[in-house]
Every structure is written in C-alpha cells, then in structure tokens.
Enzyme design. Structure first.
Site, short mmCIF file in Angstrom:
data_model
loop_
_atom_site.label_atom_id
_atom_site.label_comp_id
_atom_site.label_asym_id
_atom_site.label_seq_id
_atom_site.Cartn_x
_atom_site.Cartn_y
_atom_site.Cartn_z
N GLY A 293 -2.68 17.42 10.97
CA GLY A 293 -3.44 16.61 10.01
C GLY A 293 -2.88 16.63 8.62
O GLY A 293 -3.38 15.94 7.72
N GLY A 294 -1.81 17.42 8.39
CA GLY A 294 -1.22 17.51 7.06
C GLY A 294 -0.30 16.35 6.74
O GLY A 294 -0.13 15.42 7.53
N ILE A 296 3.11 16.13 6.31
CA ILE A 296 4.27 15.99 7.18
C ILE A 296 3.83 15.90 8.64
O ILE A 296 4.34 15.07 9.41
CB ILE A 296 5.23 17.18 6.99
CG1 ILE A 296 5.90 17.09 5.62
CG2 ILE A 296 6.28 17.22 8.08
CD1 ILE A 296 6.82 15.91 5.45
N SER A 318 -8.08 22.33 10.31
CA SER A 318 -9.04 21.50 9.58
C SER A 318 -9.66 20.46 10.50
O SER A 318 -8.96 19.61 11.04
CB SER A 318 -8.36 20.81 8.39
OG SER A 318 -9.19 19.79 7.85
N LYS A 374 1.07 26.23 1.57
CA LYS A 374 2.27 25.89 0.79
C LYS A 374 2.05 25.77 -0.71
O LYS A 374 3.01 25.49 -1.44
CB LYS A 374 2.83 24.56 1.31
CG LYS A 374 1.84 23.41 1.28
CD LYS A 374 2.41 22.18 1.96
CE LYS A 374 1.40 21.04 1.97
NZ LYS A 374 1.92 19.85 2.65
N LYS A 416 11.81 26.32 -1.25
CA LYS A 416 11.32 27.52 -1.92
C LYS A 416 11.66 28.79 -1.14
O LYS A 416 11.47 29.90 -1.64
CB LYS A 416 9.81 27.40 -2.16
CG LYS A 416 9.47 26.32 -3.18
CD LYS A 416 7.98 26.12 -3.32
CE LYS A 416 7.69 25.07 -4.39
NZ LYS A 416 8.28 23.76 -4.09
N SER A 459 0.03 16.52 -0.05
CA SER A 459 -1.08 17.25 -0.67
C SER A 459 -0.58 18.35 -1.59
O SER A 459 -1.29 18.78 -2.49
CB SER A 459 -1.99 17.85 0.42
OG SER A 459 -1.25 18.73 1.25
N ARG A 555 4.49 28.81 -14.29
CA ARG A 555 3.53 29.70 -13.63
C ARG A 555 4.25 30.87 -12.99
O ARG A 555 5.46 30.82 -12.79
CB ARG A 555 2.75 28.90 -12.57
CG ARG A 555 1.94 27.75 -13.15
CD ARG A 555 1.40 26.83 -12.06
NE ARG A 555 2.47 26.15 -11.36
CZ ARG A 555 2.27 25.20 -10.45
NH1 ARG A 555 1.04 24.83 -10.14
NH2 ARG A 555 3.28 24.62 -9.85
#
Length: 638
Positions: A293-294, A296, A318, A374, A416, A459, A555
């Site tokens: 559901g994300g 990607i 989710s 992420k 990352k 997202s 940050r």
C-alpha cells in the site's frame, strides 16, 4: 447588461419548440433568397418575381428543403455547440430538395432552367450555414464575456480536443493557441491564431489571460521546464491535461485539468522498458509485494498487473493502505477484463507465523520487499521499532522465503544506506548485508537489492510537505541552502526495480541511475512558482513575494549530499539506467550473531545496546563531515 445581452439571454432560455420555429422561419427566408439569387444569376433579370408559376415553385422548394432538413436532423442540433459537420447535414437537406425539384421539372410539373435547383442548393448551403455559424458566434461571445480567458499550449490533436471541450463548457474561453513549432505560427486552427511561447507575456497583457492550459501529452520534461521559464513572473496559472495513456485507457478525460506538479517537470523523461526484463519474474507467476500500500509498493502492483501474473499477493500492515490499493487494482483488472487473482494479507514482516502461513498457502515465485520504515527523524527517535521492522523483519522475511524455495527475493533499498549517518540508513544497510549473506548460502532463492534515492511525491518525500505548507500560506521549510537529493518519479523507479530484479543471479546490489541531484531549495522555489505564487527568500532584503522560504538547519544524522555507491566500482547492465555495484559483504555467521543480539536487546527495549551493535558491525558506518552529527551520535543518549 446591454440590450443585446438581454436579447441573447432571453433567446437562450426559450423552449426548444419556439427555438425551432424561429430557425424554420429564418431558414425559409434564406431558402427564398437563395432561389431568387439563383434565378437572378441564371436569367439576369427580376421580372420572374411576380410570376405566379415561380411563386408556386418557390413554395415547393421551401417545403421540400425544410422536409429535407427535418429528415437529416438539422433541427436537433444545438446552435452553440455545432461544428463543421453541420455543413454536411445542411448539404444533405438541400440535396434532397434539389433532387425533388429536378424531378418535378423532368415531369414538366414546374418550368425552370435545369441549373436552378443546383444553384439554389448551393446558395441555401451558404446562407443557412452562415445563419447558424453567426448565431453560434454571437452566443459564444456572449458566454465568453463571463468565462475566464485562457491560452492552450499545444496546437495538435490534444489541443484541438481540449478546445472543443472548452467551447462546450461555461468556465473557460480559449483565446489563442501557443506552440513551440515555428511552422504553425501565424496559422489559424478552429478560428484561433497560433503564437510562439515568446508571445505569452503580450497575450496575457492584451487579452487579460488568467490561465495557460497545457495540452501536449507527449511533451518532454525539458520542454515543460523551458515553458515554465517563459511564464515566470507572469500572473498566469498553469494547468495540464492528463497523460494520453490515462485518456486512452479511460482512467481520465481530456477535460480533467489539474495543476502542474513537480513530477511533471523534474527528473528525466523515462525510456521504454525492456519487455523481456519486465516479464521474466512476473508473467504467469505468483508475485508477493510487501508494503503493497506504500508509494513504491502500490506502483509495483500497478505495473506488475499489466504483465499478467497468475496471482498477486499483497502484504501490508496498514488496513487503509491495503484497502485502497486492493480496490484500485480490482477496478483496473475489471477494465482490463483480466482474471488475475488478488490476495491480501494484513500484517507485518516481523510476524513469522503469518509469513509461514502465507508461504504454506501460496507457492510464491517472486518477492518485492518494499515494506520499511523510512522517515529519518521518526526512526531516530524510534530506534527499536526501526530495527525490528527494517532489519529483523527483513531477516525473518528473507529466511522464510528461502525455506519456501521462493525463486527471487528483491529488496528495495535506499541511498541512505550508503555510509549511513542515521538509524534509518543503518537499518537499510544491514538489510542489504543480510540479503547478500543469504545469497551466499541459498541454492534456490536468488537474492538481490535495488538501491535508489528519493521518489517524487512519495509519502517520505519533501514534496507532500512543501505542498501542504504552500496551501497553508507558508512558510516552506528547507533544512539547508545547499542540501541536495537525487529524485526519480515513482513510475520510473518501480519500472526499473522490476527490470533489475530480472537480471539478478544472486547477491547483486543494483543501483538505479538517478540523473543529476537537485537542490532542495530550488525544488521549494519551483513548487511555489508552479502554484502561481512568488517565493520570499529570507536572504532577499526587499522581502517581496507571497510564500516565505525558511532555512531551519540540518536535522540529526542528516547529510547535505547523498550517495548511491559505497565504492567507486560499478558495472553496466543490459539496461542503460541500471548499474551493478561491486561491494563487500559480511559472512552469514556475522549476520546471524548480529540478529541474535539485536533481537535480544530490542526485546529488552535497550536502544543504547542496539546502537552499539550497529556501530560495531564492519562495513556499516562511516563518519561524514557533511552530516550534522557523527553516525547516530544524536541517538545514543537516554
């Protein structure tokens, strides 16, 4: 309101029967004048006008022509919406009349020169057509007075379709075409002149244009960027029609205009996929997507169903995300007339019992592991959750897949993970190392990893945040003036992931060619301008503009620059935008020991020990002068 406007308003509100009666009366006059003109042209005199035989023939001609018009449906047309097709309809009606009158002359019922019926028909087509197009022009000008004047970019087929759609609407009034093809300049298309993009400022000033509508579905991102540069500083909103693929498939209509987004102008133009690579691990196979559901994961679902897997298994934690993608896929499959089976498993990759049940019920051929936490700042303050999901979850999922003899396991990784300076990056790096170690041990499952940077509009991207900040009136927050990131569109990323997975033989780290990195400050500035607003930069002294851009500072664990390769060594593959990295790996014994310790300390909630294990692992961490802190130094305290 002028008297003419009152008359037009009154006429437009009349009942259909009265409108038709007026049209019949006007056409009768036009037919009479046409026949008189035909007689004058042929006889070069007007003496025939008082001849009773001519008057009888005239009445027959009017009656037969009106009969022809009714027969071909002329009076079913709405004048405001007529097109050039109306000339053909008028010609048919006039032809019926000419044939009838010629037959009467042949039977000696009427006395006329043989050319009169034909000349009368020609003049009738001209006069009746002129009446209708003049009426259409008057009504459209009247409606256009209250509609927003707009320009249409793209004088091709899509632009013409959009023009016809807008003519039938009540919101926008097209005043000109814009095109970057010099061969079209000074031409007229459907009554509108075609201008160069350089003429836009003058048209905006002279015609008070408020909006530019982009109707060029095949337009490259580079051309779009150049167009945006041309209109920079103008009080002009930019809207775009859907992609031609969406229009053809019925997913969207050409009239569904939307604001232009960063995805439309940033990044590169995609290249056609290699069909064999798109189908090798998908067609007629059972495919499992975690994190379905994300951003990607859902795009992988959309692209994979187009290549006809036998079964698509969706796994997501989710419920809402699962429901959304399931409904979307079922609607898509219904339109395709496809019988692909969609199966949903609600749960986490940390749930070993669920994974074993899933593999027991379905023999899965290919897995795309997209499920991950992420968001860098959130994982920095939720270390245990990040490690359990991204590291232990990947270990559970990958080992269960290997035990179930899954053919291919493709891990979706991130830039990352390269020399990570934050917990999120470290967890993804350890997930990569886990899959590499399993690849060395496995004889049945092909493990591979696909590493890439940010995707536009996901997202986890800055774009949704910038968009909401702009809608709220600002400020738009950027952490550093020089911070850069790699960006790729979600569809291109998913397409390349599928193709990379097909090339895997075991243990490869595939790196997607992301193009050139983009300054986040430039992204924020462009998004503000695409919204029709002017950015305010805190370093600009006059402070003019609409939306402030505020620099907030890096940050914890955040880098100024991201990388895609750990070492300098990489190889080309069968796809020009997919590279294969040559990187060191850890032994299975090292990975297994690390997993045991991480599971123990995560169970105890001891985040300090978890961080120490991550820092102690070789090939995992390196300090970066570009980051605001050393590797996870900001999260080792209680």
């Amino acid at each position: 309101m002028t008297e003419k406007n009152h008359i037009l308003n009154f006429a437009s509100e009349l009942p259909r029967a009265i409108k038709n009666s007026i049209a019949v009366a006007a056409d009768s006059i036009a037919i009479s004048l046409s026949m008189i003109a035909a007689m004058v042209v042929r006889l070069e005199t007007t003496h025939f006008v008082t001849d009773p035989a001519f008057l009888a023939t005239l009445l027959l001609t009017i009656a037969s022509t009106l009969f022809g018009f009714f027969s071909v449906g002329l009076y079913n047309s709405v004048v405001r919406f007529i097109t050039g097709k109306i000339v053909f309809i008028i010609s048919l009606g006039a032809g019926i009349s000419a044939t009838f009158v010629s037959a009467l002359r042949y039977l000696d019922i009427v006395q006329l020169p043989s050319s009169i019926p034909i000349l009368t028909a020609i003049f009738t087509i001209l006069t009746v057509g002129a009446i209708r197009f003049s009426a259409r022009h008057l009504f459209r000008r009247h409606v256009n007075r209250v509609r927003k004047p707009v320009l249409i970019f793209g004088a091709g087929g899509a632009g013409l379709q959009l023009l016809n759609t807008l003519f039938h609407g009540a919101e926008y009034a097209p005043v000109a075409f814009i095109d970057d093809n010099p061969n079209l300049y000074s031409l007229q298309i459907s009554g509108l002149n075609v201008y160069s993009p350089n003429d836009i400022p003058k048209l905006v000033a002279d015609r008070r244009v408020e909006m530019l509508l982009l109707a060029a579905p095949g337009m490259t991102r580079m051309r779009k960027r150049k167009l945006i540069e041309n209109i920079e500083g103008l009080p002009l909103l930019l809207r775009i029609i859907p992609a031609m693929s969406e229009i053809i498939s019925g997913e969207a209509r050409i009239s569904e205009l939307r604001p232009i987004s960063p995805e439309d102008v940033l990044g590169r133009d995609p290249i056609p996929p290699i069909t064999d690579l798109m189908t090798a691990r998908v067609k007629e196979k059972t495919v499992l997507i975690s994190g379905a559901g994300g951003s990607i994961g859902s795009e992988l679902c959309r692209q994979i169903v187009a290549f006809k897997p036998s079964t698509l298994v969706l796994l997501d934690i989710s419920e809402f995300a699962m429901y959304s993608i399931e409904m979307e896929l079922k609607e898509r499959l219904e339109k395709m007339g496809s019988d692909i089976e969609i199966v949903c498993f609600l749960g986490s990759v940390q749930d070993v019992a669920l994974l074993n049940l899933l593999f027991k019920q379905y023999y899965v051929h290919t897995i795309f592991h997209a499920a991950a936490y992420k968001h860098v700042p959130i994982i920095e303050s939720n270390i245990i959750a990040g490690v359990k999901n991204n590291v232990i979850g990947t270990w559970n999922f990958a080992t269960a897949a290997m035990q179930a003899n899954v053919e291919a396991f493709i891990l979706i990784s991130t830039d990352k993970a390269v020399r990570p300076t934050n917990i999120m990056g470290a967890t993804k790096r350890l997930a990569e190392l886990t899959c590499q170690a399993l690849a060395e041990k496995s004889n049945s499952t092909v493990f591979s990893m696909v590493r890439f940077g940010n995707v536009l509009g996901s997202s986890g991207s800055v774009i949704p945040r910038f968009r909401s900040q702009i809608e709220a009136g600002g400020p738009v927050t950027v952490t550093h003036r020089d911070i850069t990131r790699y960006f790729m569109t979600i569809p291109e990323a998913a397409q390349l992931v599928i193709q990379a997975g097909s090339m895997a033989e075991g243990g490869e780290v595939f790196v997607l060619d992301m193009g050139q990195p983009l300054k986040i400050l430039d992204l924020a500035t462009n998004m503000i301008r695409l919204s029709g607003l002017k950015p305010v930069d805190e370093e600009v002294l006059d402070g003019s503009g609409d939306i402030e851009i505020k620099i907030t500072g890096l940050r914890p664990g955040e880098k100024l620059y991201e990388e895609l390769l750990i070492g300098a060594s990489s190889e080309f593959t069968a796809h020009e935008r997919i590279l294969k990295a040559n990187e060191e790996s850890l032994t299975m014994e090292t990975i297994r020991n690390a997993m045991g310790k991480l599971e123990l300390h995560c169970g105890e909630g001891d985040k300090n020990q978890v961080v120490k294990i991550l820092q102690a692992l070789p090939l995992m961490l390196s300090r970066s002068e570009d980051s605001v802190a050393g590797p996870m130094s900001a999260v080792t305290r209680d």
